[in-house]
Design a protein around this motif. Structure first.
Motif, mmCIF file in Angstrom:
data_model
loop_
_atom_site.group_PDB
_atom_site.id
_atom_site.type_symbol
_atom_site.label_atom_id
_atom_site.label_comp_id
_atom_site.label_asym_id
_atom_site.label_seq_id
_atom_site.Cartn_x
_atom_site.Cartn_y
_atom_site.Cartn_z
ATOM 1 N N ASN A 215 30.112 19.048 36.420
ATOM 2 C CA ASN A 215 30.761 19.099 37.621
ATOM 3 C C ASN A 215 32.396 19.470 37.051
ATOM 4 O O ASN A 215 33.362 18.924 37.831
ATOM 5 N N LEU A 216 32.620 20.191 36.106
ATOM 6 C CA LEU A 216 33.908 20.349 35.644
ATOM 7 C C LEU A 216 34.635 21.773 36.069
ATOM 8 O O LEU A 216 33.771 22.740 36.392
ATOM 9 N N LYS A 217 35.882 22.021 35.994
ATOM 10 C CA LYS A 217 36.485 23.457 36.193
ATOM 11 C C LYS A 217 36.431 23.802 34.871
ATOM 12 O O LYS A 217 37.050 23.427 34.081
ATOM 13 N N ALA A 218 35.791 25.021 34.788
ATOM 14 C CA ALA A 218 35.673 25.745 33.382
ATOM 15 C C ALA A 218 35.795 27.221 33.542
ATOM 16 O O ALA A 218 35.406 27.924 34.622
ATOM 17 N N LYS A 219 36.668 27.912 32.585
ATOM 18 C CA LYS A 219 36.639 29.350 32.734
ATOM 19 C C LYS A 219 36.231 29.919 31.074
ATOM 20 O O LYS A 219 36.846 29.546 30.120
ATOM 21 N N ILE A 220 35.244 30.633 31.146
ATOM 22 C CA ILE A 220 34.626 30.870 30.029
ATOM 23 C C ILE A 220 34.781 32.568 29.962
ATOM 24 O O ILE A 220 34.430 33.305 30.663
ATOM 25 N N THR A 221 35.472 32.945 28.641
ATOM 26 C CA THR A 221 35.380 34.610 28.338
ATOM 27 C C THR A 221 34.570 34.684 27.154
ATOM 28 O O THR A 221 34.771 34.178 26.056
ATOM 29 N N GLY A 222 33.609 35.737 27.108
ATOM 30 C CA GLY A 222 32.858 36.221 26.367
ATOM 31 C C GLY A 222 33.547 37.415 25.767
ATOM 32 O O GLY A 222 33.842 38.293 26.385
ATOM 33 N N VAL A 223 33.693 37.516 24.388
ATOM 34 C CA VAL A 223 34.326 38.887 23.772
ATOM 35 C C VAL A 223 33.162 39.396 22.752
ATOM 36 O O VAL A 223 32.934 38.776 21.990
ATOM 37 N N GLU A 224 33.094 40.619 22.838
ATOM 38 C CA GLU A 224 32.013 41.366 22.320
ATOM 39 C C GLU A 224 32.259 42.862 21.996
ATOM 40 O O GLU A 224 32.802 43.333 23.163
ATOM 41 N N ILE A 225 31.871 43.332 21.110
ATOM 42 C CA ILE A 225 32.240 44.862 20.786
ATOM 43 C C ILE A 225 31.171 45.595 21.682
ATOM 44 O O ILE A 225 31.742 46.736 22.285
ATOM 45 N N ARG A 226 29.898 45.376 21.652
ATOM 46 C CA ARG A 226 29.050 46.168 22.314
ATOM 47 C C ARG A 226 28.994 46.190 23.864
ATOM 48 O O ARG A 226 28.926 45.214 24.544
ATOM 49 N N GLU A 227 29.438 47.350 24.376
ATOM 50 C CA GLU A 227 29.765 47.481 25.856
ATOM 51 C C GLU A 227 28.573 47.233 26.538
ATOM 52 O O GLU A 227 28.777 46.673 27.756
ATOM 53 N N ASN A 228 27.552 47.803 25.991
ATOM 54 C CA ASN A 228 26.347 47.691 27.015
ATOM 55 C C ASN A 228 25.916 46.312 27.348
ATOM 56 O O ASN A 228 25.562 45.843 28.343
ATOM 57 N N LEU A 229 26.185 45.356 26.426
ATOM 58 C CA LEU A 229 26.036 43.923 26.232
ATOM 59 C C LEU A 229 27.028 43.286 27.584
ATOM 60 O O LEU A 229 26.663 42.283 28.090
#
Ligand SMILES: C[S@@+](CC[C@H](N)C(=O)[O-])C[C@H]1O[C@@H](n2cnc3c(N)ncnc32)[C@H](O)[C@@H]1O
Length: 399
Positions: A215-229
């Motif tokens: 029940n938390l406020k969370a902001k997650i960003t995934g960084v990845e080279i592969r555009e299709n993913l």
């Protein structure tokens, strides 16, 4: 106690109208009690709509399910008696019940935080770490009946184990959780960046755990080279209504880290792990969690003319040795930068060979880095190593 009766009436009306989202009870009248909160949702259990209560104690969660009738009786005992604040979220309005020190009670209401009711499906995962399963279906881990797909058992175990590790780290570092609750105004989100997020298995599961279980406020960003993913993951995040989970195309090296509480890099290739660790240190992340992958940079440098020559003659042993030296230096550099660091196997070798995890927890007090830097220097000398890539990224420590 009319407000209490009115509030319970509002809860049962929202259940009857199917607008109920969730209910949270906080501010225990007995401050010394280990019971800090109660989180209540609705779930279909054995084909019957029931209240599912999570009693959140300091060190453990206890879940109990109640029929609607029994649940309302239980709420009558808790709201305004044991707990002085209750937040009811419905898709029409948010309601807050409050009791003050003089015993006066009142109900406030405001615009709804949530426009959609949650899935009423009962968590099939008994670990309690995974709440929603649709993303696991879309990622091909579970089938549409939530059975683990053939050949995906190891990945599923790894996902759950990873969430378990983070859950444990958060329990040990409660400062990261402070001021992050969804149902309290003005709370800041917990910021997490996952470097080299790949297909996002672990990123999705972590978001699900923080937002839907804790029940938390969370902001997650995934960084990845592969555009299709990136496209695949952003679509799954949108389908799962994970509003604050985003994936961005880019190189770890070039990514400008925002204010970050937790930096993750799992199985990022070779020196990409170092790039991620360096970014985490520079951003002053509270937790740096990485599981290194291939270890080529040091392997190429290790000289066979040392005392270790008999070991280094065997390819596989040289590879293992390179892994150990690379990760030891990473851990020492984390320590030198004020991180209490642990290195451990996070999952059994049966499930993946890439099972070493390095976790740095930011210390509250400054430390003298000399002892750790001396150890790095000595190790490099022993193995004939010119430099470790991470040193180049944190130049203030190169001597
Ligand atoms: C082995 S996968 C791991 C994915 C995910 N973290 C996991 O553990 O399931 C490593 C991912 O990191 C990405 N990657 C490797 N080097 C990178 C870099 N320098 N910048 C961004 N992504 C990178 C790869 O494209 C790949 O998808």
């Amino acid at each position: 106690m009319n407000s209490q009766i009115d509030f319970i009436q509002k809860i049962s009306e929202s259940v009857a109208k199917d607008t109920f989202v969730r209910l949270t009870l906080s501010k225990n009248a007995d401050r010394s009690s280990s019971l800090k909160k109660v989180l209540i949702k609705l779930a279909m259990i054995k084909k019957e709509l029931q209240y599912s209560f999570v009693f959140r104690h300091e060190t453990q969660d206890i879940t109990k399910n109640f029929s609607l009738k029994n649940g309302e009786e239980e709420l009558g005992k808790l709201i305004g008696n044991e707990f002085w604040i209750a937040n009811l979220f419905t898709t029409e309005r948010d309601f807050v019940f409050e009791k003050n020190k003089k015993g006066k009670t009142n109900i406030r209401n405001g615009k709804p935080t949530f426009s959609q009711k949650p899935d009423r499906q009962h968590d099939k995962d008994k670990s309690g770490l995974i709440h929603k399963t649709t993303y696991l279906q879309e990622l091909g881990i579970l089938d549409n009946k939530d059975r683990v797909q053939k050949g995906k058992g190891d990945k599923y175990k790894q996902i759950k184990k990873f969430v378990e590790v983070v859950a444990d780290l958060l329990r040990k570092n409660p400062q990261i959780l402070a001021n992050k609750l969804t149902d309290v105004d003005g709370q800041k989100p917990m910021r997490i960046v996952d470097m080299g997020s790949g297909k996002g298995y672990l990123t999705f599961a972590l978001y699900d755990y923080l937002v839907n279980v804790l029940n938390l406020k969370a902001k997650i960003t995934g960084v990845e080279i592969r555009e299709n993913l990136i496209e695949i993951c952003n679509n799954i995040a949108a389908n799962s209504k994970f509003e604050n989970l985003h994936f961005e195309q880019g190189f770890i090296q070039g990514y400008e880290l925002p204010e970050t509480d937790i930096l993750i890099a799992l199985h990022a290739c070779d020196t990409a792990t170092d790039e991620a660790i360096a970014k985490g240190i520079k951003a002053d992340a509270q937790l740096i969690i990485c599981a290194p992958c291939c270890h080529k940079q040091i392997r190429k440098q290790i000289k066979d003319d040392s005392l270790l020559e008999p070991i280094l003659n065997f390819g596989i042993l040289k590879e293992r040795q390179a892994e150990i030296v690379t990760d030891t230096i990473r851990a020492l550099i984390l320590e030198a930068n004020g991180y209490k660091t642990k290195v451990f196997e996070f999952i059994s070798m049966d499930h993946t060979g890439k099972n070493v995890m390095i976790v740095g927890q930011k210390r509250k007090k400054e430390i003298d880095p000399t002892i750790y830097l001396e150890k790095v220097k000595e190790l490099k000398k022993q193995f004939g190593i010119d430099f470790h890539y991470l040193e180049k990224l944190i130049p203030r420590f190169i001597k």
